[in-house]
Motif scaffolding. Structure first.
Motif, PDB file in Angstrom:
ATOM      1  N   ARG A  68      -1.683  -5.582   3.398  1.00  0.00           N
ATOM      2  CA  ARG A  68      -2.983  -5.078   2.541  1.00  0.00           C
ATOM      3  C   ARG A  68      -4.008  -6.309   3.163  1.00  0.00           C
ATOM      4  O   ARG A  68      -4.737  -5.790   4.097  1.00  0.00           O
ATOM      5  N   TRP A  69      -3.957  -7.548   2.992  1.00  0.00           N
ATOM      6  CA  TRP A  69      -4.874  -8.467   3.427  1.00  0.00           C
ATOM      7  C   TRP A  69      -4.337  -9.309   4.510  1.00  0.00           C
ATOM      8  O   TRP A  69      -5.141  -9.987   5.199  1.00  0.00           O
ATOM      9  N   ALA A  74       1.104 -10.472  -0.075  1.00  0.00           N
ATOM     10  CA  ALA A  74      -0.241  -9.319   0.547  1.00  0.00           C
ATOM     11  C   ALA A  74      -0.859 -10.328   1.533  1.00  0.00           C
ATOM     12  O   ALA A  74      -1.146  -9.511   2.524  1.00  0.00           O
ATOM     13  N   LYS A  98       0.694  -1.120  -0.056  1.00  0.00           N
ATOM     14  CA  LYS A  98      -0.147   0.140  -0.056  1.00  0.00           C
ATOM     15  C   LYS A  98       1.036   1.134  -0.028  1.00  0.00           C
ATOM     16  O   LYS A  98       0.350   2.347   0.717  1.00  0.00           O
TER      17      LYS A  98
END
Lengths: 406, 406, 406
Positions: free
Chosen positions: C144-145, C138, C73
Motif C-alpha cells: 500500500r504505502w 504497510a 490491498k
C-alpha cells in the motif's frame, strides 16, 4: 531431453512432498501420545506414551504386508532394485498412507485409556491397520474397489463421496470403532458411583497442550499433502485448515468457558471436521465448520459423559467420531458453489458416506474387540487398574526417581 | 535459456533440501537434550539441557573455521558476495554437515552425565567438532583424503566403505569416543557400592519419550537428506528408516519387557543401525536390522552396567557405539543383491571400516579426555556432584519455584 | 508449452515454500507458549498456554478480514474459485504473513504475564493483528504505502529501510508496544516491596528450554522463507540465522554465568537481532551480532528489573524491543561491503527506521492499552492474582490431579 529432466525433477519433488507429509503425520502420533499422557492420571502416563509408539510400529508391519497391498494392489515383498522404481515413490506413498492407517488405533487409545490390557490393545491395532481400515480405504480412496463403488455412488446421488483428507475415512471411522471398545470395557473404577458421575481429574495440562500443538502442526501435512503430488498442492487446503483450527479454538474457548481442555481439543475438533472439505470450501465456511465442531464437541462430550455415562477418557467419540461425520456432511453443504465453495459435491452422497462409515465402524469395532475380549480379555484386573497401568504393565512409574525419594 | 532456468531452480531446491535436513537434525539436538534430561536425576536436568545447546553453538564455530575447511577444502572467511555463489549452497551444506559433527559431543554427553565439569566438557566438544570428527570424516566422506583412501579400500576389498548416513562415521565414532571419557571419569557416587550395582532411578519418562520422538522425527532428515541433492532423493531411504524404527521399537518392547526406556531407546537403536545401509538394503532387511539392534542394545546395556560395571548413564556406548558397528556390518550383509539389496558393498570393507572406527575413536577419546583430565580435571568435586550439577554449575534447579515453596 | 509447465511447477513450489515457512512460524507460537509457561509460576502456566493459542486464532480473523487487506490491498471475501488462482498462492502468503502479525501479541504476552485479565488481552490481540501491525507493515513491507514511503526514505538517506525478516517491523514493534502495557499494569504483587526488588522464581526450566528450542527451529522458517519465493532462497540467510543463534547462546552463557534462562533466551536475542540483516551480512558478522545481542539482553534485563523496577516477566522489552532495534541498526553497519556484507544499506535509514518503530510502538501501545484499561480494566483483582490466573480465569490448575491428591 529437457522434458525428461523435468519429469524426473517432478518425480523427486513428489517423493519429497509425500515424505514431508508422512513425517508430519508421524509427528502427530507423538501428539496423540502427549495428549493422552496429559489427560490420564499420572499412574497411566507411561502406558499412554508406550501404547502409541508401539502401535505405529505394529501398524507399519501390518500395513506393509497386508493393508497396503489390500487397498492399493501393490506387493512390497520384492527386491530393493524393483522398489526403487520412480525413486521409491510407491514406498513413500506407503509411508504417507500408513500414517493415516495408524491413526485408527491411536484414536481408540484415548477412549480406552487407563484400564485396558496392553496385548489385546496392540493386537487390535494390528488388525485395524492391516485389515479393518484398508478395506474401508479401498472402498472410498484405494485402487481396488473405489473406482467401481464411487462410480455407483455417483450414479445414485450425483457425485462420489467426497472426503479429501479423511474426516470420515480416518476420524469418524476411528471414533466409531472406539465406541464399542469403550462400551465393552466399561467405565474406569470410580468413574460412576451408584449412577452418579464422579469426574476423574486429568494430570497434566502442559502435556495436553503440547500434544495438541504437535497435532495441529502435523495436521497441515495430513491435509495439504493429501493432494499426493506437488503439482496439485492447494493453498486453499492450507488456509482452510488454519481457519477451521481458529474456529475450533475460539469455539472451544467460548463454549468451554476458557477451559484449557476444551480450548486445545477445540482446535482438534475443527481440524477433524475440515479434513473432508478442506479442498473445496470457502475459508469463511472453514471457520464456521471449525466453530460448529467445537460446539458439537463441548456439548457431545458433556452429554456422553454425564447423560450416557460412557467413560470415553479423551472424548474420542465426540471428537473424532461425531465431528468426523459433521465434517463429511459439512463438505456436502459448504462445498456447494452457492455457498462460496468449488462445487462438485452432493449432500446425499455425503450422508450416504456418513451412514456407511458409522455402520462399518460399529460392526467392525464390535466384532474385533468382542472377539479379543473373549479370547484374551480386554480389561486389567481391579488391582492392576488401581495400581495404574504403568506399574502393572511397564513395571515403572512416569517419575521413577520420586518413588525412591519418598 | 530454459535449461539455465531449470538449472537454477534445481539449485534453489537443493538449498531448500539440505536446509530442511539441517533444521531437522538441529531439532535432533533438542531431542538429545530432552532424552538426557529425562534420564538423569532431577538435580542434573538443567545441566543436560544447557550442555547440548551450548555444545551445538561451540561446534558451529569450530566446524566453520576449522572442521569444514579441513574435511571439505573450503574456507569461509571471505565476503558475503563470494559466499552467495550458487545461492549459498556451500553454506547450507556446511550447516547440514555441521549438524552431524555436533552429534559426536551430544552422544558423549549422555555417557558422562551427572558428574562432569562443564568447561572441559565444552572444550572437548570444540575439538571433537573442529578436529577429531573432521579428520575421520575427511577419510570416509570428505573431499580431502576420501577419494584416495576409499580407492585404496576398494582395491583391497572390492568396494569402498559404505556408510550412507553415518552408522559408523557419526554414531559408532561418538559412542566409542564416549567410552574412554566414561572410564576416565569413573561411575557416579553410589552407583556401585562394594562391587555391587545399585541402579540410580531416572527422573522423567515423558521427557525421555519426548526426546526420543524428536530424535525419530529429525532422523528422517539425517538419513534422507544425506543424498545431498533433491535429484538423488530416495523413498527407499525413508521407508528403511521407518522399518528400522519399527523393528527397534518392537524389539525394545519384547526384549525390554515393556520397559519404556527400552521401547523408546529401541527406536534409536534401530535408527543408529540403519544409517549405513538405508540406501541399499531391502525394507524387510531394515526391519530385521532394527529388531536386532534393539536386542543388541538391551543385552549390551545390561552387560555393560551389571557385568563390566561401566556407569554409562544413557547407555551411549551400546546404543551408538556397538549398534553403529552393527549397522556398518549389517550394510555389508543385507546390502548384497542376494538378500534383496541393491548390491555394491563388500562385507570385508565394512569390517575394515568398523575396526578403523573403533581404533580411531578409542585413541582419540583417550588422548582428548586424558589431556583435559590432566589440564582441567574432568570431574566435579564430591560435594558438587552430591548437590547436583544444576546447583553447582548453573546455580539454579530445574524447578526454582519449588525450592521457594518448601 | 514446456515453459508453461515450468512456470506452474515454480508456482506449486512457491506455495509449498511459503506454507513450510508459515507452519514453522505457527510452531513458534507453541514455543512462545512454553517459554512463558516455564517462566511464570505454576499457578499461571495454563493461562500462558491458553493466551497464545487463542491469540493466534483471533489474529487469524483480524488479519484475514482487516489486516491483510489493509497492508496488501487484497480482499478475501470472495468465492473459493477465485481464491484458488495460482493454486491459492495469495492465501498461503496471507498465512505466512499472518504468522508475523500474530507475533506482536505473543511478545506482549510475556511482559504482562501473571496479572492481566484475559478479555482485554485478547481484545488487544485483535487490534494488534488487525490494525496496529498492518499499518506499520504497510509502511515498510506492504503493497500500500511502502513503495512511496521507502522511495522517500531512499531519497533522504540513500537507501530504503532494510528489515529482511522483521527485527524492527515485528520484534522491536512488539517489544516497544509491550512496554506501555507493562507500565500501565504495574508490577506483580510482591515483586517490589518498599522499593526493594524481590525476584519471583520461575517454575519450570525444561518448559522454558522446550519453548526456546521450538522458537529456534521455527525461526529458520521466519527468516529463510521471508524471501517469499523458492527462486530467491538464500543459504546465507540460513547460516546467518545459525551463527547469530550460536553467538547468542555463547554470549548468554558467558555474560549470564551459565544461567539456563540467559543461555536459552540468548539464542532468541541473537535471532531477534539477525532478522533485519540476515540476507546481507557476513556469517562472522552474524555471530558478532548475536553475541552482542546476548550481552545487551543480559545487561538490559538486569537494568530494567533492578534499576528501572519494571516487572517485565519474560524480559520482552530487552529481548524483542531493544534487541530488535540493535538488529535494525546492526544491519546498517555489518551490511556494508567494507565489513564483508552485500551492501545496499544506509546506516541513516536504519536509524530513521529504528526511531520510527519506537515512536509508533510507544504511541500505539499507550493508546491501545490505555483505552482498554479505561473501558475494561487490564488488571486482575488482588485475590484473582493471588490465586493465580489459572484458577481465576480458567477454573483449573495446570496439574488438576495433584489438587485432588492433597
Amino acid at each position: 531431453m529437457i522434458e525428461d529432466g523435468i519429469k524426473q525433477l517432478v518425480q523427486s519433488l513428489n517423493v519429497l512432498y509425500l515424505l514431508a507429509g508422512a513425517v508430519m503425520i508421524l509427528a502427530m502420533h507423538a501428539g496423540f501420545a502427549f495428549l493422552e499422557a496429559g489427560t490420564v492420571r499420572v499412574k497411566n502416563q507411561v502406558n499412554a506414551l508406550v501404547k502409541i509408539i508401539v502401535d505405529v510400529s505394529v501398524a507399519t508391519l501390518a500395513y506393509y504386508f497386508i493393508g497396503y497391498p489390500l487397498a492399493h494392489k501393490v506387493c512390497f515383498v520384492r527386491s530393493a532394485t524393483s522398489l526403487m522404481a520412480d525413486q521409491g515413490f510407491e514406498l513413500v506413498r506407503f509411508f504417507f498412507l500408513l500414517m493415516f492407517a495408524a491413526c485408527i488405533s491411536a484414536i481408540v487409545s484415548g477412549g480406552v485409556a487407563e484400564r485396558m490390557k496392553f496385548k489385546p490393545y496392540i493386537t487390535a491395532g494390528f488388525f485395524l491397520a492391516g485389515v479393518v481400515y484398508p478395506i474401508f480405504e479401498a472402498l472410498i480412496w484405494g485402487e481396488r474397489w473405489s473406482p467401481a463403488f464411487q462410480g455407483f455412488v455417483e450414479h445414485l446421488f450425483g457425485a462420489p463421496i467426497h472426503d479429501f483428507a479423511g474426516s470420515m475415512v480416518v476420524h469418524a471411522l476411528g471414533g466409531w470403532i472406539a465406541l464399542p471398545a469403550i462400551l465393552i470395557l466399561g467405565p474406569r473404577m470410580g468413574r460412576y458411583v451408584n449412577g452418579k458421575s464422579k469426574p476423574i481429574p486429568i494430570s497434566n495440562i502442559p502435556y495436553l497442550a503440547l500434544g495438541s500443538w504437535i497435532l495441529i502442526l502435523g495436521w497441515f501435512g495430513f491435509n495439504v499433502m493429501s493432494s499426493q503430488s506437488i503439482e496439485t498442492i492447494s493453498g486453499l487446503v492450507a488456509v482452510n485448515s488454519l481457519m477451521a483450527t481458529a474456529g475450533g479454538i475460539i469455539g472451544g474457548t467460548l463454549f468451554g468457558k476458557n477451559d484449557p481442555g476444551f480450548v486445545h481439543n477445540g482446535a482438534l475438533a475443527g481440524l477433524v471436521a475440515i479434513c473432508a472439505g478442506s479442498d473445496i470450501v470457502n475459508p469463511i465456511a472453514a471457520f464456521v465448520i471449525g466453530f460448529v465442531a467445537a460446539w458439537i464437541f463441548v456439548k457431545a462430550f458433556v452429554w456422553e459423559q454425564e447423560k450416557l455415562k460412557i467413560d470415553d477418557v479423551l472424548g474420542v467419540w465426540p471428537l473424532h467420531g461425531i465431528n468426523g461425520i459433521w465434517g463429511g456432511i459439512a463438505a456436502g453443504i459448504f462445498g456447494q458453489k452457492v455457498l462460496g465453495g468449488l462445487g462438485g459435491v452432493s449432500i446425499l452422497s455425503q450422508i450416504f458416506g456418513a451412514v456407511l462409515t458409522i455402520i462399518y465402524a460399529l460392526v467392525a469395532g464390535y466384532v474385533l474387540y468382542g472377539i479379543l475380549d473373549k479370547v484374551m480379555g480386554l480389561r486389567l484386573t481391579e488391582e492392576e487398574e488401581f495400581n495404574g497401568s504403568d506399574l502393572s504393565i511397564h513395571h515403572i512409574t512416569a517419575y521413577p526417581e520420586e518413588k525412591f525419594k519418598v
